[in-house]
Write a protein that holds these residues in place. Structure first.
Motif, PDB file in Angstrom:
ATOM      1  N   MET A 165       0.839  -1.188   0.000  1.00 27.65           N
ATOM      2  CA  MET A 165       0.000   0.000   0.000  1.00 27.65           C
ATOM      3  C   MET A 165       0.880   1.247   0.000  1.00 27.65           C
ATOM      4  O   MET A 165       1.916   1.302   0.667  1.00 27.65           O
ATOM      5  CB  MET A 165      -0.934   0.015   1.207  1.00 27.65           C
ATOM      6  N   VAL A 166       0.440   2.244  -0.749  1.00 26.93           N
ATOM      7  CA  VAL A 166       1.134   3.528  -0.842  1.00 26.93           C
ATOM      8  C   VAL A 166       0.140   4.617  -0.487  1.00 26.93           C
ATOM      9  O   VAL A 166      -1.000   4.601  -0.960  1.00 26.93           O
ATOM     10  CB  VAL A 166       1.681   3.757  -2.269  1.00 26.93           C
ATOM     11  N   GLU A 167       0.555   5.572   0.349  1.00 33.81           N
ATOM     12  CA  GLU A 167      -0.358   6.640   0.727  1.00 33.81           C
ATOM     13  C   GLU A 167       0.339   7.988   0.690  1.00 33.81           C
ATOM     14  O   GLU A 167       1.523   8.112   0.993  1.00 33.81           O
ATOM     15  CB  GLU A 167      -0.951   6.403   2.128  1.00 33.81           C
ATOM     16  N   THR A 168      -0.428   8.991   0.287  1.00 32.57           N
ATOM     17  CA  THR A 168       0.045  10.369   0.319  1.00 32.57           C
ATOM     18  C   THR A 168      -1.166  11.267   0.146  1.00 32.57           C
ATOM     19  O   THR A 168      -2.302  10.798   0.084  1.00 32.57           O
ATOM     20  CB  THR A 168       1.110  10.635  -0.765  1.00 32.57           C
ATOM     21  N   LYS A 169      -0.935  12.552   0.057  1.00 31.82           N
ATOM     22  CA  LYS A 169      -1.995  13.507  -0.202  1.00 31.82           C
ATOM     23  C   LYS A 169      -1.392  14.808  -0.704  1.00 31.82           C
ATOM     24  O   LYS A 169      -0.258  15.153  -0.337  1.00 31.82           O
ATOM     25  CB  LYS A 169      -2.848  13.768   1.052  1.00 31.82           C
ATOM     26  N   PRO A 170      -2.114  15.543  -1.535  1.00 24.27           N
ATOM     27  CA  PRO A 170      -1.660  16.896  -1.874  1.00 24.27           C
ATOM     28  C   PRO A 170      -1.731  17.787  -0.636  1.00 24.27           C
ATOM     29  O   PRO A 170      -2.526  17.543   0.275  1.00 24.27           O
ATOM     30  CB  PRO A 170      -2.672  17.346  -2.939  1.00 24.27           C
TER      31      PRO A 170
END
Length: 393
Positions: free
Chosen positions: A173-178
């Motif tokens: 799983m990969v997570e990020t956000k602007p």
């Protein structure tokens, strides 16, 4: 570069990355004093034939394709934490009281894996790649030091990325956000001065310990009563020291802690409010106060296009289910914010928990141990991002 080629190159170096990560895991060092770590990194780069420069204990590796194109940057931290490792593994820390409890050994292994793939496959990309091995992420902010030394120049870095392992989410799983993904952090140092006396006669002194208790409790109301529930902020106290004997009224107490938030205007407000609260409480209890708030790391503010690029690459490589847009920012801090204040880029998390063994010990824990399958995920993400940056044919 096709998806199949990315995975083929990744699989070819995975055993080497695991071996390298375990070697790094055994020699954890603190702050800027990462001499063994720097030597291991430069030895591996020498063996690969990768060019690099060193500045104090940092390392900047450089791989040029020989073809025109953008310059992409990738950051990996080098330092560890002052913890005694609990896990009894064959590659446990050899340095007493030091441990890679934040996954920086994995970050370095992934970055070295990237260098190894690119130097052996220059035909697979255009432009150049700079890899930043950064000391002092956990302490005094090695990012600012590297930037001041000119690591983003000559050649000019066009975009920059960094990953971090996360034991709260499974491998794959990969997570990020602007926007804001990590908080700013500021150090609080509060000194409270009272008047000593005999514990049997409290009226004869001004008790700095009782005053400190009120200061700590009242400062927490800034978060609960002065910050909107829709905003994020934390005031945390990690140490309190004071007193000389059980029967002596304490005259001096020192408290240390941190302030974290993702909003710059809120950050300034809480700093000012904290000083005012300390002064008011101390004055009411006949004590004097000294408040020193040292600005530390700025918030990590992802650039929107680059954050979306990370999520697109994760979906492309690992499927829609693997790319997660975070709804909330983390209150953790990272000085990668310095890099993306200067260049477009993004910071993202990759899962390092074995899905069959959740929950995993958290970061900054003596028992922290990651699933090494995350190394391949990290390298594939970096190769996928580099592929996205290639000029159109």
């Amino acid at each position: 570069m096709e998806k199949s080629a990315i995975f083929e190159r990744t699989r070819s170096v995975e055993p080497w990355m695991i071996k390298t990560r375990r070697a790094l895991h055994q020699i954890p060092e603190l702050g800027t004093q990462v001499f063994q770590t720097q030597e291991l990194i430069t030895d591996e780069l020498d063996a690969m034939g990768v060019s690099y420069e060193t500045f104090a204990t940092s390392v900047v590796a450089f791989i040029d394709s020989g073809k025109p194109g953008p310059c992409a940057g990738f950051r990996a931290e080098m330092d560890a934490l002052p913890l005694e490792e609990a896990a009894n593994v064959a590659f446990r820390s050899k340095n007493a009281g030091r441990m890679h409890a934040c996954g920086h050994d994995a970050h370095m292994a992934i970055a070295l894996g990237l260098a190894k793939v690119l130097i052996e496959n220059r035909d697979m990309f255009s432009g150049c790649v700079k890899i930043f091995f950064q000391p002092a992420e956990e302490t005094e902010g090695g990012a600012d030091m590297m930037i001041s030394e000119g690591c983003l120049e000559n050649p000019y870095v066009d975009k920059i990325f960094a990953l971090h392992v996360n034991p709260a989410i499974p491998v794959g799983m990969v997570e990020t956000k602007p926007g804001a993904i990590n908080a700013s952090t500021d150090d609080l140092l509060i000194r409270i001065h009272g008047r000593s006396g005999h514990g049997a006669h409290p009226e004869g002194g001004f008790d700095a310990i009782v005053c400190a208790a009120s200061v700590i409790s009242t400062l927490q109301t800034i978060i609960s009563r002065n910050v909107a529930p829709t905003q994020s902020a934390v005031i945390h106290f990690g140490t309190i020291q004071g007193g000389v004997a059980p029967n002596v009224i304490c005259d001096d107490v020192t408290i240390t802690g941190t302030l974290r938030t993702t909003d710059q205007s809120l950050r300034g407000y809480i700093m000012k409010r904290s000083a005012g609260v300390c002064h008011g409480v101390c004055s009411a209890m006949n004590c004097m106060d000294d408040v020193d708030i040292k600005s530390d790391y700025r918030a990590v503010i992802n650039h929107e296009d680059e954050a979306e690029m990370v999520l697109d690459v994760a979906r492309e490589l690992f499927g829609k289910h693997a790319a997660h847009t975070m709804s909330l920012s983390s209150m953790g801090a990272d000085d990668f914010g310095c890099f993306i204040e200067n260049r477009p880029g993004a910071y993202f998390n990759i899962g390092c928990a074995n899905p069959r063994r959740i929950p995993f010990p958290p970061l900054h824990n003596r028992g922290f141990m990651l699933d090494e399958d995350c190394l391949g995920v990290g390298l594939a993400m970096y190769l996928g991002l580099l592929n996205r940056l290639q000029p159109n044919e």
